[in-house]
Design an enzyme around this catalytic site. Structure first.
Site, PDB file in Angstrom:
ATOM      1  N   HIS A 145       0.814  -1.219   0.000  1.00  0.00           N
ATOM      2  CA  HIS A 145       0.000   0.000   0.000  1.00  0.00           C
ATOM      3  C   HIS A 145       0.851   1.275   0.000  1.00  0.00           C
ATOM      4  O   HIS A 145       0.335   2.351  -0.287  1.00  0.00           O
ATOM      5  CB  HIS A 145      -0.996   0.001   1.167  1.00  0.00           C
ATOM      6  CG  HIS A 145      -0.427   0.347   2.512  1.00  0.00           C
ATOM      7  ND1 HIS A 145      -0.039  -0.593   3.431  1.00  0.00           N
ATOM      8  CD2 HIS A 145      -0.211   1.544   3.106  1.00  0.00           C
ATOM      9  CE1 HIS A 145       0.389   0.000   4.524  1.00  0.00           C
ATOM     10  NE2 HIS A 145       0.298   1.311   4.355  1.00  0.00           N
ATOM     11  N   ASP A 176       0.126  -7.580   1.846  1.00  0.00           N
ATOM     12  CA  ASP A 176       0.594  -6.193   1.878  1.00  0.00           C
ATOM     13  C   ASP A 176       2.116  -6.110   1.836  1.00  0.00           C
ATOM     14  O   ASP A 176       2.748  -5.413   2.626  1.00  0.00           O
ATOM     15  CB  ASP A 176       0.054  -5.464   3.107  1.00  0.00           C
ATOM     16  CG  ASP A 176       0.063  -3.950   2.920  1.00  0.00           C
ATOM     17  OD1 ASP A 176       0.312  -3.494   1.786  1.00  0.00           O
ATOM     18  OD2 ASP A 176      -0.183  -3.219   3.902  1.00  0.00           O
ATOM     19  N   GLY A 258       3.454   7.224   7.458  1.00  0.00           N
ATOM     20  CA  GLY A 258       4.831   7.285   6.989  1.00  0.00           C
ATOM     21  C   GLY A 258       5.687   6.141   7.494  1.00  0.00           C
ATOM     22  O   GLY A 258       6.719   5.819   6.909  1.00  0.00           O
ATOM     23  N   SER A 260       4.770   3.018   7.550  1.00  0.00           N
ATOM     24  CA  SER A 260       4.498   1.782   6.817  1.00  0.00           C
ATOM     25  C   SER A 260       5.669   1.383   5.937  1.00  0.00           C
ATOM     26  O   SER A 260       6.279   2.203   5.263  1.00  0.00           O
ATOM     27  CB  SER A 260       3.264   1.946   5.945  1.00  0.00           C
ATOM     28  OG  SER A 260       2.102   1.669   6.665  1.00  0.00           O
ATOM     29  N   GLY A 322      -8.706   3.121 -13.040  1.00  0.00           N
ATOM     30  CA  GLY A 322      -8.858   4.501 -12.582  1.00  0.00           C
ATOM     31  C   GLY A 322     -10.217   4.859 -12.035  1.00  0.00           C
ATOM     32  O   GLY A 322     -10.682   5.984 -12.195  1.00  0.00           O
ATOM     33  N   VAL A 323     -10.875   3.892 -11.371  1.00  0.00           N
ATOM     34  CA  VAL A 323     -12.151   4.184 -10.724  1.00  0.00           C
ATOM     35  C   VAL A 323     -12.096   3.792  -9.262  1.00  0.00           C
ATOM     36  O   VAL A 323     -11.380   2.864  -8.882  1.00  0.00           O
ATOM     37  CB  VAL A 323     -13.328   3.441 -11.395  1.00  0.00           C
ATOM     38  CG1 VAL A 323     -13.607   3.991 -12.774  1.00  0.00           C
ATOM     39  CG2 VAL A 323     -13.078   1.938 -11.440  1.00  0.00           C
TER      40      VAL A 323
END
Length: 406
Positions: A145, A176, A258, A260, A322-323
């Site tokens: 992420h 992740d 920050g 992460s 892009g949605v």
């Protein structure tokens, strides 16, 4: 966590913890049984101006956490789309001070920590996070992420100040984890990795990271392990679908945006986890920091290096539509917002539409849409079908863009 919104301006970044939200508490997961905790990704922070943030409320039952995380909104949505919006403070909160009782300051940590700066050329939003050097020639371990959606990634080696362009080698959104590679790097100091199998409840830990994206010497916070093998079910703002992280290490180290992708060290200065999520409230046991076990990350990295793409591990760059979408009761992925300049906008998809099929495959949920798009590469063309609120149907061929830096 995603910092929110100049009106009508897109953002993809993590929100600050709710430092001034009165009455919030965060008991250890294993002991709490009533909804009381605001949960966040600890990671990428916005470096552009922001006016609002999201407060996210989670609930705990049987050692598992169900939560909505403010994560990767591709474009800002009207405040009415979520009940969790609160004013963003005029000044960023001060990161927690290093806690000297452990005898561990930034200077005491081993080398191999890096600052990660990201940019989305579509949205113009910049972000920041942390990573770790895992090979002398420039392999960098971080959270997925932290880099998801970035079209440009720059990595700064903390101890030397050297800056490099980075490319995504592969990612595992389910755990992740992301592996990057630096262009032109050599002879880098590698961070010492331990084993999370040796971690026990009560063990002291030290978390380091690029707190609030300030760069330079990492901020250091201390704590103890409070629980193991924790499960978080999150509702990702990218697609409003459910996403589960399992096997996490829970500590009371106070992580902030920050952090992460940064290291969580044991008493021997070995990395046992990757800082990933945080909760902050007030009162007894208010701080909760969650880390991906390093053994999980090492397994993912080995598969990525071998080119072993699976249903959860993606090698290279993923396709990007892009949605930002949400589940719709009647089925489909309801479009909450559309990234300006994205393939979806160019195809004519608009807020309020419901995406129903991709290449003839029926889309029943928002997460199903995301998972299907992520099986494609940038440059792939897919046929998208959607319906408008007036009942009309539309379809178009869409050429996907890049969903991560290449």
């Amino acid at each position: 966590m995603t910092e929110r919104r100049p009106p009508e301006a897109p953002d993809w970044i993590e929100a600050p913890l709710p430092w001034e939200r009165a009455g919030a508490t965060a008991e250890p997961v294993a002991q709490q049984s009533t909804p009381a905790t605001p949960w966040f990704r600890s990671g990428r922070v916005q470096l552009a101006a922001a006016i609002a943030a999201l407060v996210v409320v989670g609930s705990v039952a049987g050692g598992a956490l169900t939560a909505k995380l403010s994560d990767h909104s591709r474009a800002a949505a009207p405040p009415t789309t979520t009940p969790f919006r609160v004013p963003f403070p005029e000044a960023a909160p001060t990161p927690p001070a290093a806690q000297p009782p452990s005898g561990r300051a930034a200077a005491d940590l081993p080398p191999g920590i890096v600052d990660i700066d990201t940019t989305s050329t579509l949205s113009g939003i910049r972000g920041a996070g942390t990573g770790m050097v895992v090979s002398p020639d420039g392999d960098i371990l971080t959270n997925n992420h932290v880099v998801e959606g970035a079209t440009r990634i720059t990595v700064t080696v903390v101890e030397t100040g050297a800056r490099y362009a980075a490319a995504v080698v592969g990612v595992d959104p389910t755990d992740d984890v992301a592996l990057l590679h630096l262009s032109g790097a050599s002879d880098l100091a590698v961070i010492p990795l331990g084993s999370s199998s040796n971690v026990s409840i009560g063990d002291p830990v030290v978390a380091a990271g690029n707190a609030l994206g300030q760069g330079g010497a990492p901020t250091v916070v201390t704590g103890n392990v409070r629980a193991l093998n924790q499960t978080i079910t999150v509702q990702d703002e990218l697609d409003e679908g459910s996403h589960t992280l399992r096997g996490l290490i829970q500590t009371d180290a106070p992580l902030v945006p920050g952090d992460s992708g940064g290291p969580m060290f044991d008493a021997a200065n070995k990395v046992v986890g990757i800082n990933t999520a945080a909760a902050r409230g007030f009162g007894r046991n208010a701080s909760v920091g969650l880390a991906v076990p390093i053994d999980t990350a090492k397994d993912v990295v080995a598969k990525i290096r071998d080119g072993n793409e699976t249903s959860t591990i993606h090698i290279g760059v993923r396709g990007f539509l892009g949605v930002r979408t949400s589940d719709v009761a009647a089925g489909g992925a309801g479009v909450v917002s559309v990234q300006p300049g994205s393939p979806a906008e160019k195809a004519g998809v608009a807020t309020g539409d419901v995406i129903t099929t991709v290449d003839g495959t029926v889309i029943r949920t928002a997460s199903a849409l995301t998972n299907l798009i992520h099986t494609h590469r940038p440059g792939d063309t897919v046929t998208l079908a959607w319906t408008r609120s007036d009942g009309t149907t539309h379809s178009a061929k869409v050429t996907l863009a890049s969903g991560a830096a290449d």
